[in-house]
Motif scaffolding. Structure first.
Motif, mmCIF file in Angstrom:
data_model
loop_
_atom_site.group_PDB
_atom_site.id
_atom_site.type_symbol
_atom_site.label_atom_id
_atom_site.label_comp_id
_atom_site.label_asym_id
_atom_site.label_seq_id
_atom_site.Cartn_x
_atom_site.Cartn_y
_atom_site.Cartn_z
ATOM 1 N N VAL A 37 -26.704 -13.147 -18.421
ATOM 2 C CA VAL A 37 -26.475 -11.815 -18.991
ATOM 3 C C VAL A 37 -27.668 -10.901 -18.730
ATOM 4 O O VAL A 37 -28.812 -11.283 -18.936
ATOM 5 N N LYS A 38 -27.370 -9.669 -18.279
ATOM 6 C CA LYS A 38 -28.430 -8.708 -17.980
ATOM 7 C C LYS A 38 -28.580 -7.631 -19.046
ATOM 8 O O LYS A 38 -29.615 -6.995 -19.147
ATOM 9 N N ARG A 39 -27.536 -7.427 -19.830
ATOM 10 C CA ARG A 39 -27.603 -6.388 -20.871
ATOM 11 C C ARG A 39 -27.035 -6.960 -22.163
ATOM 12 O O ARG A 39 -25.873 -7.338 -22.227
ATOM 13 N N PHE A 40 -27.879 -6.998 -23.182
ATOM 14 C CA PHE A 40 -27.441 -7.426 -24.506
ATOM 15 C C PHE A 40 -27.311 -6.179 -25.351
ATOM 16 O O PHE A 40 -28.287 -5.446 -25.537
ATOM 17 N N GLN A 41 -26.093 -5.917 -25.835
ATOM 18 C CA GLN A 41 -25.906 -4.733 -26.667
ATOM 19 C C GLN A 41 -24.933 -5.011 -27.799
ATOM 20 O O GLN A 41 -23.881 -5.609 -27.587
ATOM 21 N N ILE A 42 -25.333 -4.579 -28.979
ATOM 22 C CA ILE A 42 -24.456 -4.545 -30.141
ATOM 23 C C ILE A 42 -24.527 -3.118 -30.644
ATOM 24 O O ILE A 42 -25.617 -2.599 -30.906
ATOM 25 N N VAL A 75 -29.724 -3.014 -30.030
ATOM 26 C CA VAL A 75 -28.950 -3.187 -31.257
ATOM 27 C C VAL A 75 -28.968 -1.822 -31.940
ATOM 28 O O VAL A 75 -30.029 -1.316 -32.328
ATOM 29 N N LEU A 76 -27.772 -1.221 -32.063
ATOM 30 C CA LEU A 76 -27.662 0.181 -32.458
ATOM 31 C C LEU A 76 -26.563 0.377 -33.507
ATOM 32 O O LEU A 76 -25.522 -0.284 -33.462
ATOM 33 N N ASN A 77 -26.790 1.291 -34.421
ATOM 34 C CA ASN A 77 -25.735 1.812 -35.291
ATOM 35 C C ASN A 77 -24.964 0.739 -36.050
ATOM 36 O O ASN A 77 -23.737 0.729 -36.073
ATOM 37 N N CYS A 78 -25.695 -0.169 -36.679
ATOM 38 C CA CYS A 78 -25.078 -1.219 -37.503
ATOM 39 C C CYS A 78 -25.538 -0.995 -38.942
ATOM 40 O O CYS A 78 -26.661 -1.361 -39.316
ATOM 41 N N SER A 90 -36.566 -16.672 -25.827
ATOM 42 C CA SER A 90 -35.326 -15.961 -25.524
ATOM 43 C C SER A 90 -35.682 -14.562 -25.048
ATOM 44 O O SER A 90 -36.646 -13.962 -25.507
ATOM 45 N N PHE A 91 -34.912 -14.058 -24.094
ATOM 46 C CA PHE A 91 -35.132 -12.744 -23.495
ATOM 47 C C PHE A 91 -36.498 -12.641 -22.807
ATOM 48 O O PHE A 91 -37.068 -11.572 -22.691
ATOM 49 N N TYR A 92 -37.014 -13.742 -22.334
ATOM 50 C CA TYR A 92 -38.324 -13.746 -21.681
ATOM 51 C C TYR A 92 -38.353 -12.871 -20.427
ATOM 52 O O TYR A 92 -39.276 -12.090 -20.211
ATOM 53 N N ASP A 93 -37.331 -12.986 -19.572
ATOM 54 C CA ASP A 93 -37.386 -12.271 -18.290
ATOM 55 C C ASP A 93 -36.804 -10.858 -18.359
ATOM 56 O O ASP A 93 -36.618 -10.210 -17.348
ATOM 57 N N PHE A 94 -36.548 -10.359 -19.556
ATOM 58 C CA PHE A 94 -36.092 -8.982 -19.730
ATOM 59 C C PHE A 94 -37.302 -8.053 -19.597
ATOM 60 O O PHE A 94 -38.311 -8.231 -20.277
ATOM 61 N N ALA A 95 -37.189 -7.047 -18.712
ATOM 62 C CA ALA A 95 -38.298 -6.110 -18.519
ATOM 63 C C ALA A 95 -37.839 -4.658 -18.626
ATOM 64 O O ALA A 95 -38.574 -3.745 -18.293
ATOM 65 N N GLY A 96 -36.628 -4.447 -19.110
ATOM 66 C CA GLY A 96 -36.138 -3.097 -19.370
ATOM 67 C C GLY A 96 -36.474 -2.696 -20.798
ATOM 68 O O GLY A 96 -37.538 -3.016 -21.304
ATOM 69 N N GLN A 97 -35.533 -2.043 -21.468
ATOM 70 C CA GLN A 97 -35.777 -1.574 -22.830
ATOM 71 C C GLN A 97 -35.472 -2.644 -23.870
ATOM 72 O O GLN A 97 -34.536 -3.419 -23.739
ATOM 73 N N PHE A 98 -36.261 -2.632 -24.936
ATOM 74 C CA PHE A 98 -35.960 -3.323 -26.185
ATOM 75 C C PHE A 98 -35.752 -2.212 -27.191
ATOM 76 O O PHE A 98 -36.688 -1.468 -27.509
ATOM 77 N N GLU A 99 -34.513 -2.053 -27.683
ATOM 78 C CA GLU A 99 -34.206 -0.905 -28.533
ATOM 79 C C GLU A 99 -33.515 -1.336 -29.822
ATOM 80 O O GLU A 99 -32.512 -2.034 -29.803
ATOM 81 N N PHE A 121 -39.420 -10.810 -24.900
ATOM 82 C CA PHE A 121 -39.529 -9.385 -24.569
ATOM 83 C C PHE A 121 -40.931 -8.981 -24.113
ATOM 84 O O PHE A 121 -41.335 -7.838 -24.264
ATOM 85 N N PHE A 122 -41.681 -9.907 -23.564
ATOM 86 C CA PHE A 122 -43.087 -9.674 -23.244
ATOM 87 C C PHE A 122 -43.273 -8.486 -22.302
ATOM 88 O O PHE A 122 -44.258 -7.763 -22.379
ATOM 89 N N PHE A 123 -42.315 -8.254 -21.421
ATOM 90 C CA PHE A 123 -42.455 -7.224 -20.400
ATOM 91 C C PHE A 123 -41.603 -5.970 -20.695
ATOM 92 O O PHE A 123 -41.489 -5.102 -19.860
ATOM 93 N N CYS A 124 -40.986 -5.904 -21.873
ATOM 94 C CA CYS A 124 -40.106 -4.779 -22.218
ATOM 95 C C CYS A 124 -40.868 -3.596 -22.774
ATOM 96 O O CYS A 124 -41.930 -3.750 -23.374
ATOM 97 N N SER A 125 -40.257 -2.411 -22.627
ATOM 98 C CA SER A 125 -40.730 -1.252 -23.363
ATOM 99 C C SER A 125 -39.959 -1.229 -24.683
ATOM 100 O O SER A 125 -38.789 -1.568 -24.740
ATOM 101 N N CYS A 126 -40.639 -0.836 -25.745
ATOM 102 C CA CYS A 126 -40.094 -0.974 -27.096
ATOM 103 C C CYS A 126 -39.725 0.384 -27.684
ATOM 104 O O CYS A 126 -40.527 1.308 -27.670
ATOM 105 N N ILE A 127 -38.492 0.483 -28.208
ATOM 106 C CA ILE A 127 -38.054 1.677 -28.897
ATOM 107 C C ILE A 127 -37.466 1.250 -30.235
ATOM 108 O O ILE A 127 -36.507 0.482 -30.285
#
Length: 131
Positions: A37-42, A75-78, A90-99, A121-127
C-alpha cells in the motif's frame, strides 16, 4: 453494518480503502500487513473511535534510507476518533506526508515503542491541525 474490523498478521491486500464502512467503530491491523500500500487514508468515518496497527505493517523496504516519497498517511475528519496506536517499524518507508486533521476527540496518539528503534514515519513531513 460492519462496526469492528480486525485484520490478522500478514494480510497482503494491495489497496487500503475503508471509505464505505461508515459505521466502523474500531480498526485493528496486525503485524506485517499491507506492505504494497502506498497511500493510507481514513476520511470522514465519524463513528470510528480507535485505530490500532501492529509492527512492520505498511512497510515494504527495510533498508535505512530506502524510502518512497509517493507513500503518504492521512487520518482526517473523524469526529469521535480518540486513539491512534501504531507499533514500531510500521510506515517506515513512507516519505510523503503524515497528516492528522480535524480529529476533535483525539486523546491518545502512540507511535512506536519506547526504548526500541521504531523509525515510524522517519522520512515524512508532518502536518497536524484541528486535533
Amino acid at each position: 453494518g460492519l462496526k469492528h474490523m480486525k485484520l490478522f498478521n500478514k494480510c497482503i491486500l494491495r489497496d487500503w480503502d475503508v471509505s464505505l464502512f461508515l459505521k466502523l467503530e474500531s480498526i485493528e491491523i496486525g503485524d506485517e500487513c499491507f506492505i504494497e500500500v502506498k497511500r493510507f487514508q481514513i476520511d470522514g468515518l465519524n463513528r470510528l473511535k480507535s485505530l490500532k496497527i501492529g509492527k512492520n505493517s505498511f512497510s515494504k523496504k527495510r533498508k535505512w534510507g530506502d524510502v518512497d516519497a509517493s507513500k503518504s498517511f492521512h487520518v482526517l475528519n473523524c469526529e469521535q476518533l480518540e486513539t491512534i496506536e501504531i507499533s514500531r517499524k510500521s510506515f517506515y518507508d513512507f516519505a510523503g506526508q503524515f497528516e492528522l486533521s480535524n480529529l476533535p476527540s483525539l486523546k491518545n496518539l502512540e507511535i512506536g515503542t519506547v526504548g526500541r528503534d521504531s523509525i515510524n514515519f522517519f522520512f515524512c513531513s508532518c502536518i497536524i491541525r484541528g486535533t
